[in-house]
Design an enzyme around this catalytic site. Structure first.
Site, mmCIF file in Angstrom:
data_model
loop_
_atom_site.group_PDB
_atom_site.id
_atom_site.type_symbol
_atom_site.label_atom_id
_atom_site.label_comp_id
_atom_site.label_asym_id
_atom_site.label_seq_id
_atom_site.Cartn_x
_atom_site.Cartn_y
_atom_site.Cartn_z
ATOM 1 N N ARG A 45 22.458 44.219 50.293
ATOM 2 C CA ARG A 45 21.304 44.162 50.454
ATOM 3 C C ARG A 45 20.707 43.354 51.914
ATOM 4 O O ARG A 45 20.241 43.799 52.669
ATOM 5 C CB ARG A 45 20.439 43.326 49.390
ATOM 6 N N ASP A 176 41.007 46.087 35.878
ATOM 7 C CA ASP A 176 41.228 44.960 34.901
ATOM 8 C C ASP A 176 42.406 44.400 35.927
ATOM 9 O O ASP A 176 43.614 44.714 35.941
ATOM 10 C CB ASP A 176 41.784 45.109 33.615
ATOM 11 N N HIS A 177 42.021 43.368 36.366
ATOM 12 C CA HIS A 177 43.041 42.662 37.508
ATOM 13 C C HIS A 177 44.341 42.276 37.092
ATOM 14 O O HIS A 177 45.222 42.058 37.493
ATOM 15 C CB HIS A 177 42.313 41.688 38.758
ATOM 16 N N HIS A 239 41.455 41.409 29.662
ATOM 17 C CA HIS A 239 42.987 40.901 29.899
ATOM 18 C C HIS A 239 43.697 40.544 28.830
ATOM 19 O O HIS A 239 45.023 41.206 28.893
ATOM 20 C CB HIS A 239 42.865 39.512 30.753
HETATM 21 C C1 BG6 Z 1 38.104 36.789 35.245
HETATM 22 C C2 BG6 Z 1 37.340 36.143 34.325
HETATM 23 O O1 BG6 Z 1 38.076 38.392 34.836
HETATM 24 O O2 BG6 Z 1 39.495 36.591 35.216
HETATM 25 C C3 BG6 Z 1 37.226 34.559 34.798
HETATM 26 O O3 BG6 Z 1 35.918 36.783 34.550
HETATM 27 C C4 BG6 Z 1 38.650 33.965 34.771
HETATM 28 O O4 BG6 Z 1 36.394 33.862 33.942
HETATM 29 C C5 BG6 Z 1 39.718 35.006 35.644
HETATM 30 O O5 BG6 Z 1 38.451 32.814 35.327
HETATM 31 C C6 BG6 Z 1 40.959 34.591 35.479
HETATM 32 O O6 BG6 Z 1 41.725 35.283 36.319
HETATM 33 P P1 BG6 Z 1 43.157 34.693 36.810
HETATM 34 O O7 BG6 Z 1 43.885 35.855 37.579
HETATM 35 O O8 BG6 Z 1 42.815 33.558 37.410
HETATM 36 O O9 BG6 Z 1 44.054 34.301 35.535
#
Ligand code: BG6
Length: 489
Positions: A45, A176-177, A239
């Site tokens: 924005r 989903d990282h 996760h």
């Molecule tokens: C995210 C959550 O998906 O994952 C966060 O929204 C969390 O709350 C994070 O801190 C944790 O990721 P990582 O890679 O640090 O374990």
């Protein structure tokens, strides 16, 4: 080797995720020569010139990637569009920019739309992308979308329906990282490439599996979001269940996206369904009180910014999942995750069953079971705990540790994860993204728990002090089965 070619449009380009993860990841891909024909349009924005935006990208790379080689050439690929998500004209302008850049950089009409912003706009953006013709391109079009993907099954489905008006399922890349993390990807290799594990990977030899993801950080500035989410929706729905699915799934017949995803879906479909009055026997929750972490006093969750002082939002969840299929009948999968705990660590402990008879009972009270520990972060590696003879004249036993450590690229591998996932989205590999069927099953499972918890008005929070391993109820959950959380490091 050909590198993927694409125009990346990042919605939410002035946000935290773009700054911390996306720009440094694109830079790393660029530096490694994995992408060369590309351009990025930052969309947000705020009004910024291209030069100002490029400066932001540069700052982000210097701060988070801590590198600067060819940085000026890198940022010359970045453009900015000040955007109003609800305004059609704004999309028309974006379309024009896209077409020009496509031409200028010879991008074959390939477009990745990356939504890294507040989820309430996901649907509107997807619909406008379609109605204003941004999806009409001769190359591929893909949508990469950050979590949260909905807030419940119903809202996720509504969002999915909106997205599907503009993109087909195989064009939607749901992030989903955790699936980008090196050691999460390694679960499959450890299982399916080792003759010493796969034959044992079942209820005959495994006693239980424990998945822990603990964080030291509290909610930070995300109180508003977290109040509507809690640990169950924030971590378990995505996760934690994804890690369980990877641990539990059957070997896929082939290592391709479709086969792997369909095995994961089958694992999720086998999760035991809890009746409402059983939920609290399987799942427990907690909320952090004040405490001390690494010598520093930190406030209770209820004192955090944007948090209701009487909030009943959980910042910790532990649960026991049963997978009712032939392979796993009777084997509990314990999960736990929480904020403001004593360490930042994600790991999986596979506890094997005791051997049928202990020949060493005279020298040792009991023999430790074999454990396979998969360290996801911050260390990356695996440890195998075995029993061996204590050196000396007696036949005493001792536990030995076989250690394999990945040379950790970074103490926290999240930027790495984004790098892989971005690259996959440009190459068209959706294996490490979640399919709608996985999202739907996970939400249904989690909704069942949150419906019970939302009705209980007094969970006696806070129930764990910051800087600890969580509430007692998490230990009791395992103690009921004669188990305990392995304190392995
Ligand atoms: C995210 C959550 O998906 O994952 C966060 O929204 C969390 O709350 C994070 O801190 C944790 O990721 P990582 O890679 O640090 O374990």
């Amino acid at each position: 080797k050909q590198t993927p070619t694409a125009l990346l449009m990042i919605f939410g380009a002035t946000g935290d995720l773009a700054k911390r993860k996306l720009f440094p990841s694109i830079y790393r891909l660029f530096k490694k020569g994995k992408i060369s024909n590309f351009a990025v349009v930052g969309v947000a924005r705020r009004s910024l010139t291209n030069e100002e935006f490029q400066q932001n990208v540069k700052d982000s790379v210097l701060t988070f990637a801590k590198e600067s080689e060819n940085i000026d050439e890198f940022i010359s690929h970045f453009y900015y569009h000040s955007h109003d998500v609800a305004n059609s004209t704004s999309y028309k302008e974006l379309k024009e920019i896209a077409e020009n850049l496509d031409h200028q950089y010879e991008l074959d009409g390939n477009r990745v739309f990356y939504l890294a912003m507040a989820p309430e706009f996901f649907g509107t953006i997807a619909e406008h992308i379609k109605s204003e013709g941004l999806t009409e391109t001769k190359g591929y079009k893909r949508l990469v979308i950050e979590k949260p993907f909905g807030h419940s099954f119903d809202s996720a489905q509504e969002l999915n329906d909106q997205l599907r008006t503009a993109f087909s399922e195989d064009e939607i890349y749901r992030i989903d990282h955790y699936l980008g993390k090196e050691m999460v990807q390694n679960i499959e290799v450890i299982r399916f490439a080792n003759a010493i594990f796969e034959p044992l990977w079942n209820s005959r030899y495994i006693s239980n599996i424990q998945v822990t993801s603990s964080e030291v950080l509290g909610v930070e500035e995300r109180g508003r979001y977290y109040e509507t989410s809690g640990a169950l929706r924030d971590m378990v729905q995505n996760h934690m269940l994804q890690m369980v699915a990877l641990l539990a799934m059957e070997p896929p017949i082939r290592l391709n996206t479709e086969e792997i995803r369909s095995e994961k879906v089958r694992a999720l479909r086998s999760l035991r369904w809890m009746k409402k009055d059983e939920v609290n026997q399987y799942f427990v929750r907690g909320q952090y009180g004040k405490g001390t972490i690494q010598g520093q006093e930190v406030p209770a969750y209820r004192e955090e910014a944007m948090v209701d002082p009487e909030s009943n939002t959980e910042t910790f969840v532990a649960g026991k999942l049963m997978i009712d299929n032939f392979r796993w009948a009777g084997v509990p999968f314990y999960i736990r995750t929480g904020k403001r705990m004593d360490t930042k660590s994600t790991k999986i402990v596979v506890q094997f069953k005791d051997i049928p008879m202990n020949l060493y009972y005279k020298s040792e009270e009991h023999l430790n079971p074999n454990l396979l520990v998969i360290h996801i972060q911050p260390e990356e590696g695996i440890t195998l705990m075995l029993n061996a003879k204590k050196t000396g004249t007696s036949m005493k036993t001792t536990t030995v540790k076989l250690d394999f450590a990945n040379k950790s690229v970074d103490t926290m591998n999240t930027p790495e994860a984004y790098e892989k996932l971005l690259y996959d989205s440009m190459r068209g590999d959706a294996t490490n993204f979640t399919h709608w069927d996985e999202v739907a099953l996970s939400w249904k499972f989690v909704d069942n728990i949150s419906e019970v918890w939302e009705k209980e008005t007094d969970p006696t929070f806070p129930n764990y002090a910051s800087g600890t391993t969580g509430p007692d109820c998490a230990d009791e959950l395992l103690a009921k089965d004669g188990n305990f959380w392995w304190p392995v490091d």
